[in-house]
Design an enzyme around this catalytic site. Structure first.
Site, PDB file in Angstrom:
ATOM      1  N   GLY A  20     -20.303   2.359  -2.239  1.00 14.03           N
ATOM      2  CA  GLY A  20     -20.459   2.009  -3.510  1.00 14.03           C
ATOM      3  C   GLY A  20     -20.557   3.359  -4.659  1.00 14.03           C
ATOM      4  O   GLY A  20     -21.097   3.046  -5.566  1.00 14.03           O
ATOM      5  N   ILE A  47      -7.586  -6.768   2.496  1.00  8.65           N
ATOM      6  CA  ILE A  47      -6.479  -6.849   1.683  1.00  8.65           C
ATOM      7  C   ILE A  47      -6.158  -8.162   1.162  1.00  8.65           C
ATOM      8  O   ILE A  47      -6.250  -9.309   1.783  1.00  8.65           O
ATOM      9  CB  ILE A  47      -5.165  -6.464   2.787  1.00  8.65           C
ATOM     10  CG1 ILE A  47      -5.214  -5.094   3.316  1.00  8.65           C
ATOM     11  CG2 ILE A  47      -3.690  -6.830   1.914  1.00  8.65           C
ATOM     12  CD1 ILE A  47      -4.187  -4.794   4.057  1.00  8.65           C
ATOM     13  N   HIS A 100      -7.379   4.807  -4.474  1.00  2.00           N
ATOM     14  CA  HIS A 100      -6.890   5.092  -3.368  1.00  2.00           C
ATOM     15  C   HIS A 100      -6.833   6.829  -3.001  1.00  2.00           C
ATOM     16  O   HIS A 100      -6.770   7.362  -3.772  1.00  2.00           O
ATOM     17  CB  HIS A 100      -5.384   4.858  -3.122  1.00  2.00           C
ATOM     18  CG  HIS A 100      -4.742   5.109  -1.635  1.00  2.00           C
ATOM     19  ND1 HIS A 100      -5.139   4.187  -0.682  1.00  2.00           N
ATOM     20  CD2 HIS A 100      -4.343   5.976  -1.179  1.00  2.00           C
ATOM     21  CE1 HIS A 100      -4.442   4.907   0.546  1.00  2.00           C
ATOM     22  NE2 HIS A 100      -3.925   5.901  -0.027  1.00  2.00           N
ATOM     23  N   GLU A 148       1.081  -7.252  -4.362  1.00  2.00           N
ATOM     24  CA  GLU A 148       1.187  -7.645  -2.930  1.00  2.00           C
ATOM     25  C   GLU A 148       1.542  -6.468  -2.273  1.00  2.00           C
ATOM     26  O   GLU A 148       1.220  -6.799  -1.069  1.00  2.00           O
ATOM     27  CB  GLU A 148       2.066  -8.843  -3.054  1.00  2.00           C
ATOM     28  CG  GLU A 148       3.640  -8.776  -3.506  1.00  2.00           C
ATOM     29  CD  GLU A 148       4.231 -10.032  -3.546  1.00  2.00           C
ATOM     30  OE1 GLU A 148       4.459 -10.360  -2.069  1.00  2.00           O
ATOM     31  OE2 GLU A 148       4.495 -10.494  -4.362  1.00  2.00           O
TER      32      GLU A 148
HETATM   33  C1  GRF Z   1     -13.148   6.030  -1.599  1.00  2.00           C
HETATM   34  O1  GRF Z   1     -12.563   7.138  -0.922  1.00  2.00           O
HETATM   35  C2  GRF Z   1     -11.795   5.096  -2.153  1.00  2.00           C
HETATM   36  O2  GRF Z   1     -10.730   5.966  -2.750  1.00  2.00           O
HETATM   37  C3  GRF Z   1     -11.407   4.360  -0.988  1.00  2.00           C
HETATM   38  O3  GRF Z   1     -12.585   3.974  -0.416  1.00  2.00           O
HETATM   39  C4  GRF Z   1     -13.663   4.860  -0.648  1.00  2.00           C
HETATM   40  C5  GRF Z   1     -14.720   4.339  -1.132  1.00  2.00           C
HETATM   41  O4  GRF Z   1     -15.910   5.147  -1.401  1.00  2.00           O
HETATM   42  N1  GRF Z   1     -10.509   3.216  -1.485  1.00  2.00           N
HETATM   43  P1  GRF Z   1     -17.274   4.696  -2.368  1.00  2.00           P
HETATM   44  O5  GRF Z   1     -17.475   3.369  -1.556  1.00  2.00           O
HETATM   45  O6  GRF Z   1     -16.868   4.465  -3.725  1.00  2.00           O
HETATM   46  O7  GRF Z   1     -18.200   5.548  -1.909  1.00  2.00           O
END
Ligand code: GRF
Length: 204
Positions: A14, A94, A111, A144
């Site tokens: 988080g 997903i 991402h 999707e």
């Molecule tokens: C991040 O690297 C984000 O890009 C990916 O999952 C990770 C989450 O990290 N989708 P955090 O939980 O926000 O520290």
């Protein structure tokens, strides 16, 4: 204008969520954090959200008979909170096309790669193995097709010869923290110009 109600969905640490929440506490922010939902009761992010004074809800996949029932529960929680925009921040499930259709163009995700390069998992390892010299993160609209939605923001950093997955992931996460909050702010303000953030050292 009324602030938009924002929900953040997490599964783990988080850290992106915390950055989004802190930013939304600013008076002139167009969004209001309304609820943090986690599919993992042990997610560190839940403690972080509570410390930041946010409402949280745990909805565990294994408590439901099907993915559909799990999503119905999430959907009802979102409806109850009159959510306008959903931010996925390290949410590891997903979402189905059916769920996404209820929130078309209203779900964002971050991402850890420069999409369309390296969709899916293990992005830092794959970037290192490819020999690519730049890497980064992307904020995109969720559709999707996983990791294929419209790109709204990207943050770029470099790849050092000595980088490991850990050192590279730390640098990218640092960029993510700056990127996601700006991307959400612009998205809510309907600022359509794509956003690009460049690691300071890359500019030299
Ligand atoms: C991040 O690297 C984000 O890009 C990916 O999952 C990770 C989450 O990290 N989708 P955090 O939980 O926000 O520290």
């Amino acid at each position: 204008m009324r602030k938009k109600n924002v929900a953040i969905l997490i599964s783990g640490n988080g850290s992106n969520m915390a950055e989004l929440i802190k930013d939304m506490k600013k008076k002139n922010h167009p969004g209001k954090l309304t609820i943090v939902i986690s599919d993992n009761k042990n997610a560190l992010g839940i403690q972080k959200a509570k410390k930041l004074g946010c409402d949280t809800k745990i909805i565990e996949y294994k408590k439901f008979n099907s993915k559909n029932d799990f999503e119905v529960k999430i959907h009802s929680e979102l409806k109850k909170n009159k959510i306008d925009i959903i931010c996925l921040a390290g949410f590891m499930k997903i979402l189905s096309a059916n769920f996404i259709s209820f929130y078309e163009s209203k779900i964002l995700n971050i991402h850890p790669s420069l999409l369309p390069l390296f969709p899916g998992l293990d992005t830092h390892k794959r970037a290192l193995n490819s020999g690519i010299r730049i890497h980064g993160a992307t904020v995109h609209v969720v559709t999707e097709k996983v990791d294929k939605g419209k790109i709204i923001a990207q943050g770029v950093t470099y790849v050092k010869h000595k980088d490991t997955e850990l050192s590279l992931s730390k640098r990218v996460l640092n960029i993510e923290h700056k990127l996601y909050k700006k991307a959400l702010f612009n998205f809510l303000k309907k600022e359509c110009k794509p956003l690009l953030i460049i690691d300071k050292k890359l500019k030299r």
